[in-house]
Design a protein around this motif. Structure first.
Motif, short mmCIF file in Angstrom:
data_model
loop_
_atom_site.label_atom_id
_atom_site.label_comp_id
_atom_site.label_asym_id
_atom_site.label_seq_id
_atom_site.Cartn_x
_atom_site.Cartn_y
_atom_site.Cartn_z
N ASN A 242 0.85 -1.20 0.00
CA ASN A 242 0.00 0.00 0.00
C ASN A 242 0.88 1.24 0.00
O ASN A 242 1.95 1.24 0.63
N VAL A 243 0.40 2.27 -0.70
CA VAL A 243 1.17 3.53 -0.72
C VAL A 243 0.21 4.69 -0.98
O VAL A 243 -0.81 4.53 -1.67
N SER A 244 0.51 5.82 -0.40
CA SER A 244 -0.33 6.99 -0.68
C SER A 244 0.00 7.50 -2.08
O SER A 244 1.14 7.33 -2.55
N LYS A 245 -0.99 8.09 -2.73
CA LYS A 245 -0.77 8.54 -4.11
C LYS A 245 0.39 9.53 -4.20
O LYS A 245 1.05 9.64 -5.23
N LEU A 248 3.33 7.44 -4.87
CA LEU A 248 3.14 6.36 -5.84
C LEU A 248 4.25 6.32 -6.90
O LEU A 248 4.82 5.26 -7.18
N GLN A 249 4.57 7.48 -7.48
CA GLN A 249 5.57 7.47 -8.56
C GLN A 249 6.92 6.96 -8.07
O GLN A 249 7.59 6.18 -8.75
N VAL A 252 6.58 3.19 -7.78
CA VAL A 252 6.48 2.54 -9.11
C VAL A 252 7.84 2.54 -9.81
O VAL A 252 8.20 1.58 -10.49
N VAL A 263 -1.89 -1.08 -10.38
CA VAL A 263 -2.23 -0.14 -9.30
C VAL A 263 -3.74 -0.17 -9.11
O VAL A 263 -4.50 0.02 -10.05
N TRP A 271 -5.18 6.55 -1.29
CA TRP A 271 -4.27 5.41 -1.12
C TRP A 271 -4.54 4.35 -2.20
O TRP A 271 -5.67 4.17 -2.65
N VAL A 272 -3.47 3.67 -2.63
CA VAL A 272 -3.61 2.61 -3.65
C VAL A 272 -2.82 1.37 -3.19
O VAL A 272 -1.92 1.48 -2.34
N VAL A 274 -0.33 -1.54 -4.76
CA VAL A 274 0.50 -1.80 -5.94
C VAL A 274 0.88 -3.29 -5.94
O VAL A 274 1.34 -3.81 -4.93
#
Ligand code: PRT
Ligand code: ZN
Length: 308
Positions: A242-245, A248-249, A252, A263, A271-272, A274
């Motif tokens: 899990n990671v906050s947007k 995210l980059q 990734v 994602v 939150w997403v 991955v």
């Protein structure tokens, strides 16, 4: 006449398999694996992981795969390269050391990642042999005379190679040789015999080999694809995190995935999750970098197969 041909067990087996292959349907491939010993379990395991169903009879010489046109021949490892070279088996699983030693003309199809070891020259802890040139004129006991001879020749060294078939490590203690050349994996056997490794001659692992005429057979290609997907799965892990947007980059950028990471939005806003695949080799480095980049709740799972 037939009784003369069948007079030794190795010849008997070879002729038995030859007769079997003549009477058998021409389409059924045969793979030779070690009957018992260090490579048996992993050879059976990799074939079963390829989805092949068969009985691993300890007492039988041949087993039929029920869901693929393949028969499994259980042999001593030393015989496998020759059986494959002569076409009695189409494929085989055996250590590179045995292939090189037997000088068999076979195609190396795939390294299998198990049975890893190194053929080493070793000397007694108290030995005065310090550099390769010191082996000139010395006696070396080994079960691998061909490989050792090639190695010494490439270094311009002339030693007295004494071929013995087993318990090579007791050679120096018995005064039979000044050094040995044998397979080492943990080094425990050398140590317990008062020996120390001195020079690496060859590294080896189990490989899938094929008869030179069969390598582009469609069923061989299918089996090879399955083996590669099993190997590739083994050397990778499936990771969900899990990671906050906002981060995210950064996360990734650290994750290649098979194509690219998946994602998926979480119920919690911003939150997403991955999903990705990480190579086993740089697993811990990656996990630490992912945590530093803001990843949380990291789940790591084994992968059964990767089909690309
Ligand atoms: O009965 P069959 O002829 O089929 O088997 P085998 O007794 O000749 O061979 P086996 O089962 O011992 O080994 C099969 C293959 O496994 C070898 O040809 C190598 O490719 C591979 N392999 C991997 C090893 C080892 N590791 C290994 N450690 N083969 C042998 N050893 C022996 C070595 O000879 C020495 O006696 O283990 C001892 C050293 O081990 P360590 O861990 O103490 O260093
Ligand atoms: Zn053997």
């Amino acid at each position: 006449m037939i009784y003369v041909v069948f007079c030794t067990s190795k010849l008997f087996l070879k002729n038995l398999f030859l007769v079997h292959s003549i009477f058998n349907t021409l389409k059924t491939l045969k793979i030779a694996i070690q009957k018992s010993g260090r490579l048996n379990e992993k050879s059976v395991e990799i074939l079963k992981n390829c989805g092949l169903t068969f009985e691993n009879y300890k007492s039988s010489l041949i087993s039929s795969v029920t869901n693929f046109p393949l028969e499994i021949l259980f042999l001593r490892d030393d015989d496998i390269p020759e059986y494959v070279q002569d076409g009695i088996a189409d494929l085989g699983i055996v250590g590179e050391n045995v292939i090189t030693e037997t000088k068999a003309k076979v195609t190396h199809l795939q390294k299998l990642g198990f049975g890893k070891c190194t053929l080493k020259i070793a000397v007694q802890n108290s030995s005065s042999i310090e550099k390769l040139e010191d082996l000139n004129g010395k006696a070396i006991a080994t079960s691998y005379p061909v490989i050792l001879e090639n190695f010494l020749q490439s270094k311009g060294i002339k030693s007295d190679i004494r071929t013995i078939s087993g318990s090579v490590e007791i050679g120096p203690g018995l005064g039979l040789s000044d050094a040995i050349c044998d397979i080492v994996s943990t080094g425990g056997t050398l140590k317990s015999n008062g020996l120390k490794p001195f020079a690496d001659v060859m590294s080896s692992e189990a490989v899938l080999i094929g008869n030179e005429a069969i390598a582009d057979h469609p069923e061989v290609a299918e089996l090879l694809q399955r083996i590669r997907s099993v190997l590739s799965a083994k050397s990778n892990k499936y990771v969900v995190l899990n990671v906050s947007k906002d981060n995210l980059q950064k996360v990734v950028n650290l994750l290649p995935g098979v194509k690219s990471p998946t994602v998926v939005p979480l119920f919690e806003p911003n939150w997403v999750a991955v999903h990705s695949v990480i190579a086993e080799a740089d697993f811990w480095d990656k996990i630490n970098s992912l945590k530093a980049a803001g990843a949380e709740g990291i789940l790591v799972m084994p992968i059964e197969k990767i089909i690309t």
